[in-house]
Design a protein around this motif. Sequence first.
Motif, PDB file in Angstrom:
ATOM      1  N   LEU A  60       0.848  -1.191   0.000  1.00 50.33           N
ATOM      2  CA  LEU A  60       0.000   0.000   0.000  1.00 50.33           C
ATOM      3  C   LEU A  60       0.880   1.236   0.000  1.00 50.33           C
ATOM      4  O   LEU A  60       0.509   2.283   0.492  1.00 50.33           O
ATOM      5  CB  LEU A  60      -0.914  -0.007   1.230  1.00 50.33           C
ATOM      6  CG  LEU A  60      -2.005  -1.067   1.216  1.00 50.33           C
ATOM      7  CD1 LEU A  60      -2.678  -1.165   2.567  1.00 50.33           C
ATOM      8  CD2 LEU A  60      -3.028  -0.740   0.148  1.00 50.33           C
ATOM      9  N   MET A 277      -4.174   7.397  -1.197  1.00 50.49           N
ATOM     10  CA  MET A 277      -5.277   7.110  -2.124  1.00 50.49           C
ATOM     11  C   MET A 277      -4.726   6.647  -3.471  1.00 50.49           C
ATOM     12  O   MET A 277      -5.311   5.786  -4.123  1.00 50.49           O
ATOM     13  CB  MET A 277      -6.128   8.378  -2.270  1.00 50.49           C
ATOM     14  CG  MET A 277      -7.514   8.162  -2.809  1.00 50.49           C
ATOM     15  SD  MET A 277      -8.470   6.862  -2.021  1.00 50.49           S
ATOM     16  CE  MET A 277      -9.093   6.028  -3.466  1.00 50.49           C
ATOM     17  N   VAL A 280      -3.743   3.077  -3.085  1.00 53.45           N
ATOM     18  CA  VAL A 280      -4.937   2.233  -3.052  1.00 53.45           C
ATOM     19  C   VAL A 280      -5.489   2.065  -4.466  1.00 53.45           C
ATOM     20  O   VAL A 280      -5.932   0.987  -4.858  1.00 53.45           O
ATOM     21  CB  VAL A 280      -5.998   2.849  -2.124  1.00 53.45           C
ATOM     22  CG1 VAL A 280      -7.316   2.100  -2.250  1.00 53.45           C
ATOM     23  CG2 VAL A 280      -5.520   2.830  -0.690  1.00 53.45           C
ATOM     24  N   VAL A 283      -3.596  -0.569  -6.235  1.00 52.52           N
ATOM     25  CA  VAL A 283      -4.016  -1.889  -5.762  1.00 52.52           C
ATOM     26  C   VAL A 283      -5.362  -2.258  -6.381  1.00 52.52           C
ATOM     27  O   VAL A 283      -5.578  -3.394  -6.825  1.00 52.52           O
ATOM     28  CB  VAL A 283      -4.094  -1.914  -4.219  1.00 52.52           C
ATOM     29  CG1 VAL A 283      -4.739  -3.202  -3.731  1.00 52.52           C
ATOM     30  CG2 VAL A 283      -2.707  -1.755  -3.617  1.00 52.52           C
ATOM     31  N   ASP A 318     -12.165   9.295  -6.428  1.00 54.98           N
ATOM     32  CA  ASP A 318     -11.719   8.394  -5.359  1.00 54.98           C
ATOM     33  C   ASP A 318     -12.814   7.386  -5.022  1.00 54.98           C
ATOM     34  O   ASP A 318     -12.542   6.215  -4.795  1.00 54.98           O
ATOM     35  CB  ASP A 318     -11.355   9.186  -4.098  1.00 54.98           C
ATOM     36  CG  ASP A 318     -10.026   9.891  -4.270  1.00 54.98           C
ATOM     37  OD1 ASP A 318      -9.335   9.595  -5.264  1.00 54.98           O
ATOM     38  OD2 ASP A 318      -9.685  10.725  -3.417  1.00 54.98           O
ATOM     39  N   GLY A 322     -12.670   3.323  -4.856  1.00 54.79           N
ATOM     40  CA  GLY A 322     -13.012   2.644  -3.609  1.00 54.79           C
ATOM     41  C   GLY A 322     -14.090   1.589  -3.835  1.00 54.79           C
ATOM     42  O   GLY A 322     -13.991   0.460  -3.364  1.00 54.79           O
TER      43      GLY A 322
ATOM     44  N   ILE B  97      -8.443  -5.595   1.973  1.00 56.84           N
ATOM     45  CA  ILE B  97      -8.866  -4.734   0.875  1.00 56.84           C
ATOM     46  C   ILE B  97     -10.328  -4.328   1.042  1.00 56.84           C
ATOM     47  O   ILE B  97     -10.700  -3.194   0.752  1.00 56.84           O
ATOM     48  CB  ILE B  97      -8.593  -5.412  -0.483  1.00 56.84           C
ATOM     49  CG1 ILE B  97      -7.085  -5.653  -0.620  1.00 56.84           C
ATOM     50  CG2 ILE B  97      -9.079  -4.560  -1.628  1.00 56.84           C
ATOM     51  CD1 ILE B  97      -6.663  -6.279  -1.911  1.00 56.84           C
ATOM     52  N   ILE B 100     -10.434  -1.539   3.555  1.00 57.61           N
ATOM     53  CA  ILE B 100      -9.903  -0.312   2.947  1.00 57.61           C
ATOM     54  C   ILE B 100     -10.950   0.304   2.023  1.00 57.61           C
ATOM     55  O   ILE B 100     -11.208   1.513   2.059  1.00 57.61           O
ATOM     56  CB  ILE B 100      -8.611  -0.600   2.156  1.00 57.61           C
ATOM     57  CG1 ILE B 100      -7.473  -0.946   3.108  1.00 57.61           C
ATOM     58  CG2 ILE B 100      -8.212   0.613   1.316  1.00 57.61           C
ATOM     59  CD1 ILE B 100      -6.212  -1.371   2.405  1.00 57.61           C
ATOM     60  N   GLY B 101     -11.584  -0.550   1.222  1.00 57.01           N
ATOM     61  CA  GLY B 101     -12.651  -0.071   0.341  1.00 57.01           C
ATOM     62  C   GLY B 101     -13.759   0.594   1.128  1.00 57.01           C
ATOM     63  O   GLY B 101     -14.268   1.654   0.751  1.00 57.01           O
ATOM     64  N   LEU B 102     -14.124  -0.015   2.270  1.00 52.70           N
ATOM     65  CA  LEU B 102     -15.173   0.552   3.112  1.00 52.70           C
ATOM     66  C   LEU B 102     -14.769   1.912   3.654  1.00 52.70           C
ATOM     67  O   LEU B 102     -15.572   2.846   3.684  1.00 52.70           O
ATOM     68  CB  LEU B 102     -15.481  -0.392   4.278  1.00 52.70           C
ATOM     69  CG  LEU B 102     -16.330  -1.605   3.925  1.00 52.70           C
ATOM     70  CD1 LEU B 102     -16.363  -2.582   5.080  1.00 52.70           C
ATOM     71  CD2 LEU B 102     -17.741  -1.156   3.581  1.00 52.70           C
ATOM     72  N   ILE B 104     -12.788   4.056   2.327  1.00 54.89           N
ATOM     73  CA  ILE B 104     -12.887   5.056   1.260  1.00 54.89           C
ATOM     74  C   ILE B 104     -14.345   5.409   1.002  1.00 54.89           C
ATOM     75  O   ILE B 104     -14.706   6.581   0.876  1.00 54.89           O
ATOM     76  CB  ILE B 104     -12.237   4.529  -0.032  1.00 54.89           C
ATOM     77  CG1 ILE B 104     -10.746   4.298   0.184  1.00 54.89           C
ATOM     78  CG2 ILE B 104     -12.440   5.520  -1.178  1.00 54.89           C
ATOM     79  CD1 ILE B 104     -10.092   3.510  -0.921  1.00 54.89           C
ATOM     80  N   ALA B 105     -15.195   4.378   0.969  1.00 51.98           N
ATOM     81  CA  ALA B 105     -16.609   4.622   0.697  1.00 51.98           C
ATOM     82  C   ALA B 105     -17.225   5.529   1.765  1.00 51.98           C
ATOM     83  O   ALA B 105     -17.932   6.487   1.438  1.00 51.98           O
ATOM     84  CB  ALA B 105     -17.364   3.293   0.630  1.00 51.98           C
ATOM     85  N   ARG B 107     -15.657   7.649   3.735  1.00 53.96           N
ATOM     86  CA  ARG B 107     -15.053   8.971   3.638  1.00 53.96           C
ATOM     87  C   ARG B 107     -15.707   9.777   2.507  1.00 53.96           C
ATOM     88  O   ARG B 107     -16.046  10.944   2.661  1.00 53.96           O
ATOM     89  CB  ARG B 107     -13.555   8.807   3.367  1.00 53.96           C
ATOM     90  CG  ARG B 107     -12.720   9.964   3.806  1.00 53.96           C
ATOM     91  CD  ARG B 107     -11.269   9.723   3.448  1.00 53.96           C
ATOM     92  NE  ARG B 107     -10.815   8.398   3.827  1.00 53.96           N
ATOM     93  CZ  ARG B 107      -9.892   7.699   3.156  1.00 53.96           C
ATOM     94  NH1 ARG B 107      -9.327   8.195   2.088  1.00 53.96           N
ATOM     95  NH2 ARG B 107      -9.532   6.516   3.569  1.00 53.96           N
ATOM     96  N   GLU B 108     -15.876   9.126   1.362  1.00 51.05           N
ATOM     97  CA  GLU B 108     -16.445   9.840   0.211  1.00 51.05           C
ATOM     98  C   GLU B 108     -17.908  10.194   0.465  1.00 51.05           C
ATOM     99  O   GLU B 108     -18.374  11.244   0.040  1.00 51.05           O
ATOM    100  CB  GLU B 108     -16.305   8.996  -1.053  1.00 51.05           C
ATOM    101  CG  GLU B 108     -14.868   8.790  -1.500  1.00 51.05           C
ATOM    102  CD  GLU B 108     -14.190  10.088  -1.878  1.00 51.05           C
ATOM    103  OE1 GLU B 108     -14.805  10.899  -2.605  1.00 51.05           O
ATOM    104  OE2 GLU B 108     -13.046  10.313  -1.458  1.00 51.05           O
TER     105      GLU B 108
END
Lengths: 356, 296
Positions: A60, A277, A280, A283, A318, A322, B97, B100-102, B104-105, B107-108
């Motif tokens: 990361l 970011m 990420v 990835v 972003d 995500g 992962i 991490i995806g969560l 970001i979701a 946060r956005e």
Amino acid sequence: MGRRRNLPIVALAMAVIAVQLLTAAAGKPQYLTQLTMAGYYSLVIVGLTLLMGYTGQISLGHAGFFAIGGYTSGLLTTYNLHPLIGQIPVSILQACGLLVSGKDLYGADLLVVRPWAACVVALLVTIGIAYLVGKPVLKLKGHYLAMATLGFGTIVYKVVLGSSLVGAADGISDIPAFPLFAGLVVTGKSALRAQNYYVAWGLVLGAMALLTNLIRSRVGRALRAIHGAEDAANAMGVDTGRYKLQMFVLSAALAALGGVFLTHYNGGIGPSEASVMKSVRYVAIVAVGGMANLWGALFMGVLLNFLSLRGSFGSYDDAVFGLILLAIMLFAPDGLLRAEFARRLPGLRRGQKAAP
Amino acid sequence: MSLALLFQYLVAGITYGTIYAIVAIGFNIIYNATGIINFAQGEFVMLGGMIGVTLRALLPMPVAIAGAVIATMLVGALIEMLFIRWLRRPSVLRLIIITIGLSIAIRELALLLWGEGVRALPYFTGTAVTSLSVGDVHISPQVLWVLGISAVMVAALNFFFARTLLGRQMRACACNREAAQLCGISAKNMVTLSFVLSAGIGALAGCVISPITYVQYDSGSSLALKGFTVAILGGLGNSMAAVAAGLLLGTLESFSIWVMPAAYKDVIAISILLLILFVRPSGLFGNAEAARLKDY
């Protein structure tokens, strides 16, 4: 056999030429700019695919390596050594022909490092840092490896964001063009758009040729063994520690190469290139491409970066990456573009358990 | 360096350290129940602060905070049920992962809902300039709120895990999932509960700290990294050690301003994280013998 092996590389080369001709025919040469940038990002992505997909080690922090490359080259080619003329280190560099003089926007004298020398230094610095970081970090597994690489990436981000030497939040701008050889110049000038497109994709082709051959070799088999079961690979006499470190350093060097070229192409670099970011996002693209699938990662990398650079995702950039990451890991953890996944689909529909 | 200034830095360090400790305990609760590191842990703190500020516009402060905590707990439950519960034998990489995806979701989504603005709850007592003076040392009443509420939270958690049936069921699952299930405990529900609990304490911490640190849609990620550092420093899974480690990290960070520019404050914490991961991944207070049996 040898000829068939390299068929995909030849096909890619032809596709690269075809795309250029298409954009020219369609009267949309501006697309080449984003395709060039996407090409440089693809270098990071195929390197990370080697590390994540084939060796099974998550990182990361790859935006950190990209930024170390870009920032080192950017700093060296803009830092004015003119006031230091006469001092011994500067004189030595001058005598070796590593410096180039010029004028800045206001006509003041400028003495900076030649771009090719800066590029070499940037790659060496990245390789050195990757080696020093990779040696202890790669002993870790799972969460610990993820957090350690995330920590490394964050340190790079915070350092470039907080250092006035590299322009803090503004980053470095007015980075000169990078003259290669035979009149090729890495620059964002629109007149040289097609030329730069071929430079970028020439590098991608080279990287793909290197990596596809690498994963088919003895090394590639060792990497898959590490991914499958590290202890077992170790017991079979595979020097797992050394292979993991080598792949980490190689993928970091590819990231830095992309960083150096993109920085000279854009004429600038900012701290956002080092942000977590961005790591990420890399990835996410590797995951969408199918983890252990260089061609899938390359394809998705170009597609998603192209769309992102064209601004198709608007302010949800972003969020898009995500959600892609989340959706892929929930529903197709082996990646979308993977032969096995497609083959498994009918089986899944019948409710069978897929073979591992 | 005067003694008063020394204490002043110490107070600041302890305040931040307490919050890091709470985030670390949140990490530990979920880790103990599932073996997952929840990368979205910092987002719970951010959500708590944000929802608290929004509700404060309509409701009295205590009700607003309670509302924020409950709402964030619901988010925690929802996350576990929608994204974690139905996965069959997920690999560690996949879980990393996904969380991490969560993060970001979330946060956005927060960016979409609340914009980029910086917000804060008002000071619980007095204003930003109110201070209690102890000799030459000035302490904001909010610091006492942070320390007090955190202490109550830690004591309550201790009581919950040691004395209540539900707490013991959670501990049983953490020790041995199969055996706990044989005793009729629903391991899946315990996992959901761990997310709820962890979201709740994160949200409460987010509310009490917001007058001092402010809250923004992206303030979760740096807190998560600090919280993780503290969790590792204390030894992953060990919540009491996390408190000590949190105070240690907060104090170190606070004093680092003497030797380095404040912009590099975060670098200190992360360097400590890397160092501890390299040298002693079982943590400062971890058992080296037991650590040898684990995979890092």
